[in-house]
Design an enzyme around this catalytic site. Structure first.
Site, PDB file in Angstrom:
ATOM      1  N   HIS A 184       0.834  -1.203   0.000  1.00  0.00           N
ATOM      2  CA  HIS A 184       0.000   0.000   0.000  1.00  0.00           C
ATOM      3  C   HIS A 184       0.874   1.260   0.000  1.00  0.00           C
ATOM      4  O   HIS A 184       0.602   2.222  -0.700  1.00  0.00           O
ATOM      5  CB  HIS A 184      -0.881   0.044   1.254  1.00  0.00           C
ATOM      6  CG  HIS A 184      -1.854  -1.082   1.384  1.00  0.00           C
ATOM      7  ND1 HIS A 184      -1.735  -2.061   2.338  1.00  0.00           N
ATOM      8  CD2 HIS A 184      -2.974  -1.391   0.690  1.00  0.00           C
ATOM      9  CE1 HIS A 184      -2.749  -2.904   2.241  1.00  0.00           C
ATOM     10  NE2 HIS A 184      -3.514  -2.535   1.242  1.00  0.00           N
ATOM     11  N   GLN A 219     -18.171  -5.872  -1.079  1.00  0.00           N
ATOM     12  CA  GLN A 219     -17.315  -6.757  -1.870  1.00  0.00           C
ATOM     13  C   GLN A 219     -16.942  -8.036  -1.133  1.00  0.00           C
ATOM     14  O   GLN A 219     -16.107  -8.790  -1.588  1.00  0.00           O
ATOM     15  CB  GLN A 219     -16.079  -6.009  -2.370  1.00  0.00           C
ATOM     16  CG  GLN A 219     -15.092  -5.602  -1.297  1.00  0.00           C
ATOM     17  CD  GLN A 219     -14.069  -4.631  -1.844  1.00  0.00           C
ATOM     18  OE1 GLN A 219     -14.395  -3.509  -2.225  1.00  0.00           O
ATOM     19  NE2 GLN A 219     -12.805  -5.052  -1.898  1.00  0.00           N
TER      20      GLN A 219
HETATM   21  P1  AMP Z   1      -6.526  -3.536  -0.360  1.00  0.00           P
HETATM   22  O1  AMP Z   1      -6.320  -2.792   0.890  1.00  0.00           O
HETATM   23  O2  AMP Z   1      -6.126  -4.971  -0.282  1.00  0.00           O
HETATM   24  O3  AMP Z   1      -7.863  -3.321  -0.982  1.00  0.00           O
HETATM   25  O4  AMP Z   1      -5.479  -2.903  -1.411  1.00  0.00           O
HETATM   26  C1  AMP Z   1      -5.510  -1.552  -1.727  1.00  0.00           C
HETATM   27  C2  AMP Z   1      -4.663  -1.259  -2.904  1.00  0.00           C
HETATM   28  O5  AMP Z   1      -3.337  -1.657  -2.646  1.00  0.00           O
HETATM   29  C3  AMP Z   1      -5.109  -2.027  -4.136  1.00  0.00           C
HETATM   30  O6  AMP Z   1      -4.964  -1.202  -5.277  1.00  0.00           O
HETATM   31  C4  AMP Z   1      -4.150  -3.174  -4.172  1.00  0.00           C
HETATM   32  O7  AMP Z   1      -3.949  -3.679  -5.462  1.00  0.00           O
HETATM   33  C5  AMP Z   1      -2.895  -2.520  -3.654  1.00  0.00           C
HETATM   34  N1  AMP Z   1      -2.002  -3.543  -3.120  1.00  0.00           N
HETATM   35  C6  AMP Z   1      -2.258  -4.419  -2.136  1.00  0.00           C
HETATM   36  N2  AMP Z   1      -1.204  -5.223  -1.949  1.00  0.00           N
HETATM   37  C7  AMP Z   1      -0.278  -4.848  -2.834  1.00  0.00           C
HETATM   38  C8  AMP Z   1       1.036  -5.295  -3.138  1.00  0.00           C
HETATM   39  N3  AMP Z   1       1.608  -6.308  -2.516  1.00  0.00           N
HETATM   40  N4  AMP Z   1       1.692  -4.665  -4.107  1.00  0.00           N
HETATM   41  C9  AMP Z   1       1.132  -3.662  -4.801  1.00  0.00           C
HETATM   42  N5  AMP Z   1      -0.076  -3.187  -4.552  1.00  0.00           N
HETATM   43  C10 AMP Z   1      -0.781  -3.775  -3.594  1.00  0.00           C
END
Ligand code: AMP
Length: 604
Positions: A345, A369
């Site tokens: 993040h 979701q």
């Molecule tokens: P989430 O909190 O899981 O919904 O993720 C929020 C954002 O962070 C989304 O755009 C994810 O794709 C991105 N994200 C989560 N984990 C990673 C990672 N390991 N590398 C790159 N982006 C990430």
């Protein structure tokens, strides 16, 4: 002693405001005040004014000379004083020993009782000024009275003699009685002065005049009718107005940190008011929930961070977000997250900062979701740590809304639909997931009015769908993708990794190893089949007790359609995405790798 029959010789220990006034009242009814103690200049002056010609003596003398001893010292020294006087043998059998401490009954006078004295506790429900003005207030003034039953009439008679109205309280009720009085009277002063300070900050020159009719009517109404007279936004269930108040109060604290006590008091009292309004059936449960969400104390870290550590401002309501957003003219990038932030993040945030002067991070665990049986309730929530981490990255604003701010009427009726692309891969395993994701992303794009929105390549299908939505719906935002951030051993970072135990954590490595092997096969000139086979070989080596693969596919990164065995025309694509998902223990994990073929492959 006293020359007139039937009258008592009264001594006062600690001729503070209460003591001097009570003694003066007793003197007015014919009792003799034989002595008063009190060391300070102020006390001596008070004795001179209210009790002229009463000798100032030391404590022991006062007690030894009097038939009725008034102990009017501060509550917290009373116990030691009584014990000390008893040790000195100052108390006498039959002597009336009266204290005026609100929180105690007569047990605190036990050492005097042991010497044969008659312990009595009286407490005027009034604050005294320590001047003759108080004497006129004594008429009909309620006094809490506590005494052993046989001598209770003495305490009551004493109060009547003072002009007051005795209200008998048992020993054990005294602390509560006192708490109620302090809460009502003292805190009312704090509350009123807060209202005055806020009005002054708002530019009102005579806040007292402005407030007098309203506060007098409110107090009068509350005393007569209890909570029936409650009015205002909480009683109407108007969470929008309450949110506006919080925003405005946060604003004045930013301008004048001395007002920092006001927002937290407002929140505490508003929360209590919500509970009372709910108990009195003045507002519905959903209205109460909406109000409580707006008042959620997670706003506090926000204020703290802003005021104390210069971290990002955290806002919880749509109104607050809008207000902040409107104050910015420069480009804004948004990073949407569900919190439990990790380096993945933060990488999005870092890239965002290079792309736009203002960065908003949203933290919202979007219930839409999550499917039935998924980890909505268990999803890690670590707001304080998240805000701290975002502070280190120089984020301008964190929007962490409660569910009721995002979906004030419950689940929205009109939503985004991902279409076919939302039904494959992740969508096949998680029906409705992408509809819910797109719905919240659209809302957050509208709310933040971001110029740029950051998405991680880790959630490749999400990224493709967001791009498609933005294009299909002509949403004016630029979508920027950020490559997957991995742990040193290759595991793609995910908030859900926190669920893994040690064995699962090790077993989970097959996902990243599988997609890496596939990518390598393409780099080595392999066909689509070779790529899938290389990845599958790694998956086949998995710990079968722990890892249950869901899919392994080579897809077009924009449409998520599978490449099949062969690209039409028998060629490999120049670039595709190798996607994998598996359940590791109870945790669903995904990973992917961009697979690109050397240029000569295209030309072949
Ligand atoms: P989430 O909190 O899981 O919904 O993720 C929020 C954002 O962070 C989304 O755009 C994810 O794709 C991105 N994200 C989560 N984990 C990673 C990672 N390991 N590398 C790159 N982006 C990430």
């Amino acid at each position: 002693m006293n020359s007139r029959p039937g009258r008592l010789g009264v001594g006062i220990v600690g001729a503070g405001r209460v003591g001097a006034v009570l003694a003066s009242a007793l003197r007015a009814t014919g009792h003799a005040v034989v002595g008063a103690s009190g060391a300070s200049e102020e006390t001596r002056e008070r004795i001179e004014v209210l009790l002229p010609n009463v000798p100032v003596l030391d404590v022991r003398d006062v007690v030894e000379r009097s038939e009725l001893v008034l102990l009017t010292v501060p509550d917290d020294v009373l116990g030691d004083l009584v014990a000390g006087l008893a040790r000195l043998g100052a108390f006498q059998p039959g002597q009336l020993v009266v204290h005026t401490a609100g929180r105690y009954g007569v047990d605190v006078l036990a050492p005097a009782r042991a010497r044969g004295a008659i312990p009595l506790a009286i407490h005027p429900a009034m604050t005294f000024t320590g001047t003759s003005v108080d004497l006129s207030r004594m008429d009909g003034l309620p006094f809490a009275v506590t005494a052993d039953p046989p001598v209770l009439p003495i305490a009551q008679a004493l109060v009547v003699e003072l002009g007051g109205e005795p209200i008998v309280l048992p020993e054990e009720a005294r602390p509560l009685y006192h708490a109620a009085l302090a809460h009502g009277a003292n805190h009312l002063v704090t509350l009123t002065s807060q209202a005055m300070r806020v009005l002054t900050a708002a530019g009102v020159s005579d806040a007292g005049t402005l407030l007098t009719p309203l506060l007098s009517a409110a107090l009068d109404g509350a005393l007569r009718g209890g909570e029936v007279t409650l009015t205002g936004p909480v009683a109407r269930g108007d969470s929008g107005t309450v949110a506006e108040h919080l925003t405005a109060l946060a604003g004045i604290v930013a301008a004048d940190p001395a007002l920092v006590d006001v927002p937290e008091t407002y929140v505490a009292l508003a929360r209590a008011t919500v509970q009372r309004a709910l108990a009195g059936r003045r507002i519905s449960e959903p209205a109460a929930t909406r109000l409580l969400d707006v008042l959620d104390p997670v706003t506090d870290p926000a204020t703290d961070h802003e005021v104390e550590s210069g971290g990002p401002e955290v806002v919880r309501t749509v109104a607050q977000l809008r207000q902040r957003r409107e104050s910015w003219n420069e480009p804004v990038a948004v990073v949407m997250t569900m919190g439990a932030l990790h380096e993945g993040h933060l990488e999005l945030v870092r890239v965002a900062r290079t792309l736009a002067p203002r960065v908003i991070v949203t933290i919202f665990v979007n219930p839409l979701q999550f499917g039935a049986g998924e980890d909505l309730a268990a999803y890690p929530r670590t707001l304080d740590a998240d805000v701290e981490a975002l502070g280190r990255e120089g984020v301008d604003l964190v929007f962490a809304p409660p569910e009721s701010e995002m979906y004030p009427d419950g689940a929205p009726q009109v939503t985004m639909t991902a279409g076919h692309m939302g039904e494959v891969l992740e969508g096949a395993d998680r029906p409705g997931h992408f509809d819910g994701m797109l719905t919240v992303v659209a809302k957050l794009l509208h709310l933040t009015r971001a110029d740029i929105a950051m998405f991680g390549q880790k959630d490749a299908q999400q990224l493709a769908l967001v791009r498609r939505m933005v294009s299909d719906q002509n949403i004016p935002v630029r979508i920027e993708a950020v490559p997957i951030v991995r742990e040193p051993d290759g595991l793609a970072m995910s908030s859900r990794n926190a669920y893994l135990d040690e064995a699962e954590r090790t077993a989970a490595l097959v996902l990243s190893q599988a997609v890496a092997a596939g990518a390598q096969a393409a780099a080595d000139g392999g066909t689509v089949d070779d790529v899938l086979a290389a990845a599958q070989r790694i998956l086949d080596e998995r710990d079968r007790d722990l890892v249950r693969p869901s899919y392994l596919e080579l897809v077009d990164e924009h449409t998520m359609t599978a490449w099949g065995e062969r690209h039409p025309g028998g060629r490999s694509p120049s670039r595709a995405l190798l996607v994998v998902a598996a359940r590791v223990g109870a945790t669903r994990l995904i990973d992917n790798a961009v697979v690109s073929w050397p240029l000569q492959e295209e030309a072949r």
